[in-house]
Design a protein around this motif. Sequence first.
Motif, PDB file in Angstrom:
ATOM      1  N   ASN A   1       0.861  -1.179   0.000  1.00  0.00           N
ATOM      2  CA  ASN A   1       0.000   0.000   0.000  1.00  0.00           C
ATOM      3  C   ASN A   1       0.897   1.229   0.000  1.00  0.00           C
ATOM      4  O   ASN A   1       1.664   1.438   0.950  1.00  0.00           O
ATOM      5  CB  ASN A   1      -0.913   0.017   1.223  1.00  0.00           C
ATOM      6  CG  ASN A   1      -1.819   1.234   1.251  1.00  0.00           C
ATOM      7  OD1 ASN A   1      -1.396   2.321   1.633  1.00  0.00           O
ATOM      8  ND2 ASN A   1      -3.072   1.051   0.841  1.00  0.00           N
ATOM      9  N   VAL A   2       0.846   2.015  -1.056  1.00  0.00           N
ATOM     10  CA  VAL A   2       1.801   3.092  -1.226  1.00  0.00           C
ATOM     11  C   VAL A   2       1.688   4.129  -0.118  1.00  0.00           C
ATOM     12  O   VAL A   2       2.704   4.653   0.364  1.00  0.00           O
ATOM     13  CB  VAL A   2       1.641   3.745  -2.618  1.00  0.00           C
ATOM     14  CG1 VAL A   2       0.291   4.433  -2.764  1.00  0.00           C
ATOM     15  CG2 VAL A   2       2.789   4.717  -2.898  1.00  0.00           C
ATOM     16  N   ASP A   3       0.480   4.439   0.341  1.00  0.00           N
ATOM     17  CA  ASP A   3       0.309   5.442   1.394  1.00  0.00           C
ATOM     18  C   ASP A   3       0.943   4.967   2.693  1.00  0.00           C
ATOM     19  O   ASP A   3       1.639   5.729   3.372  1.00  0.00           O
ATOM     20  CB  ASP A   3      -1.175   5.736   1.612  1.00  0.00           C
ATOM     21  CG  ASP A   3      -1.813   6.401   0.412  1.00  0.00           C
ATOM     22  OD1 ASP A   3      -1.332   7.474   0.014  1.00  0.00           O
ATOM     23  OD2 ASP A   3      -2.776   5.846  -0.138  1.00  0.00           O
ATOM     24  N   THR A   4       0.689   3.709   3.046  1.00  0.00           N
ATOM     25  CA  THR A   4       1.227   3.165   4.294  1.00  0.00           C
ATOM     26  C   THR A   4       2.739   3.125   4.274  1.00  0.00           C
ATOM     27  O   THR A   4       3.412   3.575   5.213  1.00  0.00           O
ATOM     28  CB  THR A   4       0.672   1.742   4.536  1.00  0.00           C
ATOM     29  OG1 THR A   4      -0.751   1.800   4.580  1.00  0.00           O
ATOM     30  CG2 THR A   4       1.203   1.168   5.829  1.00  0.00           C
TER      31      THR A   4
ATOM     32  N   GLU B   1       5.995  10.224  -5.630  1.00  0.00           N
ATOM     33  CA  GLU B   1       4.926  11.211  -5.662  1.00  0.00           C
ATOM     34  C   GLU B   1       4.326  11.446  -4.280  1.00  0.00           C
ATOM     35  O   GLU B   1       3.936  12.561  -3.943  1.00  0.00           O
ATOM     36  CB  GLU B   1       3.844  10.766  -6.645  1.00  0.00           C
ATOM     37  CG  GLU B   1       4.290  10.858  -8.111  1.00  0.00           C
ATOM     38  CD  GLU B   1       3.281  10.266  -9.077  1.00  0.00           C
ATOM     39  OE1 GLU B   1       2.338   9.589  -8.602  1.00  0.00           O
ATOM     40  OE2 GLU B   1       3.440  10.474 -10.295  1.00  0.00           O
ATOM     41  N   LYS B   2       4.261  10.405  -3.481  1.00  0.00           N
ATOM     42  CA  LYS B   2       3.718  10.539  -2.126  1.00  0.00           C
ATOM     43  C   LYS B   2       4.693  11.247  -1.187  1.00  0.00           C
ATOM     44  O   LYS B   2       4.286  11.991  -0.286  1.00  0.00           O
ATOM     45  CB  LYS B   2       3.390   9.156  -1.553  1.00  0.00           C
ATOM     46  CG  LYS B   2       2.203   8.473  -2.203  1.00  0.00           C
ATOM     47  CD  LYS B   2       0.897   9.180  -1.868  1.00  0.00           C
ATOM     48  CE  LYS B   2      -0.287   8.473  -2.516  1.00  0.00           C
ATOM     49  NZ  LYS B   2      -1.568   9.176  -2.230  1.00  0.00           N
ATOM     50  N   LYS B   3       6.009  10.986  -1.400  1.00  0.00           N
ATOM     51  CA  LYS B   3       6.995  11.496  -0.449  1.00  0.00           C
ATOM     52  C   LYS B   3       8.315  11.722  -1.183  1.00  0.00           C
ATOM     53  O   LYS B   3       9.197  10.853  -1.184  1.00  0.00           O
ATOM     54  CB  LYS B   3       7.158  10.504   0.699  1.00  0.00           C
ATOM     55  CG  LYS B   3       7.913  11.011   1.913  1.00  0.00           C
ATOM     56  CD  LYS B   3       7.857   9.945   3.007  1.00  0.00           C
ATOM     57  CE  LYS B   3       8.517  10.378   4.281  1.00  0.00           C
ATOM     58  NZ  LYS B   3       8.414   9.327   5.335  1.00  0.00           N
ATOM     59  N   PRO B   4       8.503  12.883  -1.815  1.00  0.00           N
ATOM     60  CA  PRO B   4       9.694  13.118  -2.644  1.00  0.00           C
ATOM     61  C   PRO B   4      11.016  12.975  -1.897  1.00  0.00           C
ATOM     62  O   PRO B   4      12.039  12.677  -2.511  1.00  0.00           O
ATOM     63  CB  PRO B   4       9.494  14.548  -3.138  1.00  0.00           C
ATOM     64  CG  PRO B   4       8.014  14.762  -3.098  1.00  0.00           C
ATOM     65  CD  PRO B   4       7.536  13.991  -1.901  1.00  0.00           C
ATOM     66  N   GLU B   5      11.023  13.196  -0.597  1.00  0.00           N
ATOM     67  CA  GLU B   5      12.275  13.098   0.164  1.00  0.00           C
ATOM     68  C   GLU B   5      12.621  11.659   0.548  1.00  0.00           C
ATOM     69  O   GLU B   5      13.704  11.383   1.090  1.00  0.00           O
ATOM     70  CB  GLU B   5      12.205  13.960   1.432  1.00  0.00           C
ATOM     71  CG  GLU B   5      11.274  13.440   2.527  1.00  0.00           C
ATOM     72  CD  GLU B   5       9.816  13.896   2.378  1.00  0.00           C
ATOM     73  OE1 GLU B   5       9.096  13.870   3.381  1.00  0.00           O
ATOM     74  OE2 GLU B   5       9.444  14.279   1.250  1.00  0.00           O
ATOM     75  N   LEU B   6      11.719  10.725   0.269  1.00  0.00           N
ATOM     76  CA  LEU B   6      11.951   9.319   0.590  1.00  0.00           C
ATOM     77  C   LEU B   6      13.157   8.788  -0.162  1.00  0.00           C
ATOM     78  O   LEU B   6      13.334   9.057  -1.352  1.00  0.00           O
ATOM     79  CB  LEU B   6      10.701   8.510   0.221  1.00  0.00           C
ATOM     80  CG  LEU B   6      10.650   7.038   0.614  1.00  0.00           C
ATOM     81  CD1 LEU B   6      10.630   6.871   2.124  1.00  0.00           C
ATOM     82  CD2 LEU B   6       9.413   6.382   0.000  1.00  0.00           C
ATOM     83  N   LYS B   7      13.987   8.017   0.513  1.00  0.00           N
ATOM     84  CA  LYS B   7      15.138   7.393  -0.126  1.00  0.00           C
ATOM     85  C   LYS B   7      14.719   6.021  -0.655  1.00  0.00           C
ATOM     86  O   LYS B   7      14.231   5.186   0.100  1.00  0.00           O
ATOM     87  CB  LYS B   7      16.293   7.281   0.860  1.00  0.00           C
ATOM     88  CG  LYS B   7      16.791   8.645   1.355  1.00  0.00           C
ATOM     89  CD  LYS B   7      17.809   8.499   2.450  1.00  0.00           C
ATOM     90  CE  LYS B   7      18.344   9.863   2.871  1.00  0.00           C
ATOM     91  NZ  LYS B   7      17.291  10.726   3.454  1.00  0.00           N
ATOM     92  N   ILE B   8      14.895   5.820  -1.950  1.00  0.00           N
ATOM     93  CA  ILE B   8      14.410   4.608  -2.613  1.00  0.00           C
ATOM     94  C   ILE B   8      15.583   3.924  -3.299  1.00  0.00           C
ATOM     95  O   ILE B   8      16.324   4.552  -4.067  1.00  0.00           O
ATOM     96  CB  ILE B   8      13.329   4.947  -3.662  1.00  0.00           C
ATOM     97  CG1 ILE B   8      12.154   5.684  -3.001  1.00  0.00           C
ATOM     98  CG2 ILE B   8      12.852   3.677  -4.364  1.00  0.00           C
ATOM     99  CD1 ILE B   8      11.172   6.291  -4.001  1.00  0.00           C
TER     100      ILE B   8
END
Length: 349
Positions: A70-73, A99-106
């Motif tokens: 779930n992308v939001d979770t 898109e949900k969290k641009p600062e997220l490290k992926i």
Amino acid sequence: MQDTSGQNVNISIIGASGYTGAELLRLLLFHPFVNILSLTSRQYAGQKVSDVFPHLYGSKVSKLVFTEFNVDTVASMSDVVFVCLPHRAAFPVVRGLYEKKPELKIIDFSADFRFDSPEIYEKVYGVKHHAKELFAKVAYGLPEIFRDEIKNKTIVANPGCYPTSVILGLYPAKISGLIDENYPVIADSKSGVTGAGRKSSVSFTFCEVNETFKAYAVEGHRHAPEIAEKLSLKKVRFTPHLVPMNRGILSTIYFKTDAAKEELQAVYNQFYKNEKFVRLKSFPPETSHVAGTNFCDIYVTKDEETGLGVAISAIDNIGKGASGQAIQNMNILCGFPEDTGLNQYSLWI
């Protein structure tokens, strides 16, 4: 980029039930600065980690339960997300998380963002890419070569396992101008069966792989363009082989050179002298020397009769070729010492 050194980071793993996901979990258990909060798997949703991976029974993740993605979770609870999905399945997930969290490290394990442009990806993989706008935000995750780029991005494309072994084996000769590019570079690579992923296929059953040894994708493998692009080489002949072992890659790489053996060895020693995870050897390495680790062992020499330089590299395909390298990339993104959680030595036997 936010400096998260000195504080724990929250981790999610998407597609955590494959070989790379399992190895990622095992290695993260050695990392002092992570909290593993979310593991997704369509196949094993609702099951505990210890039920799917009994070797992790009793660990701090053994009671975690696999869930549907779930992308939001995932975005809301995570500082770092590892995306352990195959090509084409990964880019919608990476795009949704960004898109949900641009600062997220992926950190993406697939091939979806490894090339310099989406057009090259589409040509090599034969599929349309629907997250083209993200390419400018991605670093190619081979730290020994692209460390500075990784530090300044939030999305990392973890390299292919074969390209890791070949690029590290060739790069010092390439940047030093010691490869005669009028001749093709030939990379002959052998991989253990885990390189094919954890899936049901007759081709990878015991009787199909035991007591045999075969080349595949002889007419052209998708990792060849990745190798050629990152090394800026036009002529690369790459042939992969499947060998009856669980893990490991051994690459023997041939290139035309005017350099003497001593010059080649000096150049390699100088380039890798400060690299924790590249070990220059005085003898040809073996896959058992790096099993379960993030090391790449390299031996380089020269065949004076043919004028060919010979570089032999050994990695663990799900270690330095995947999960170990992903943690190394995470450490760079988060400002941790690069070897944090990765100080294991080989299982050997």
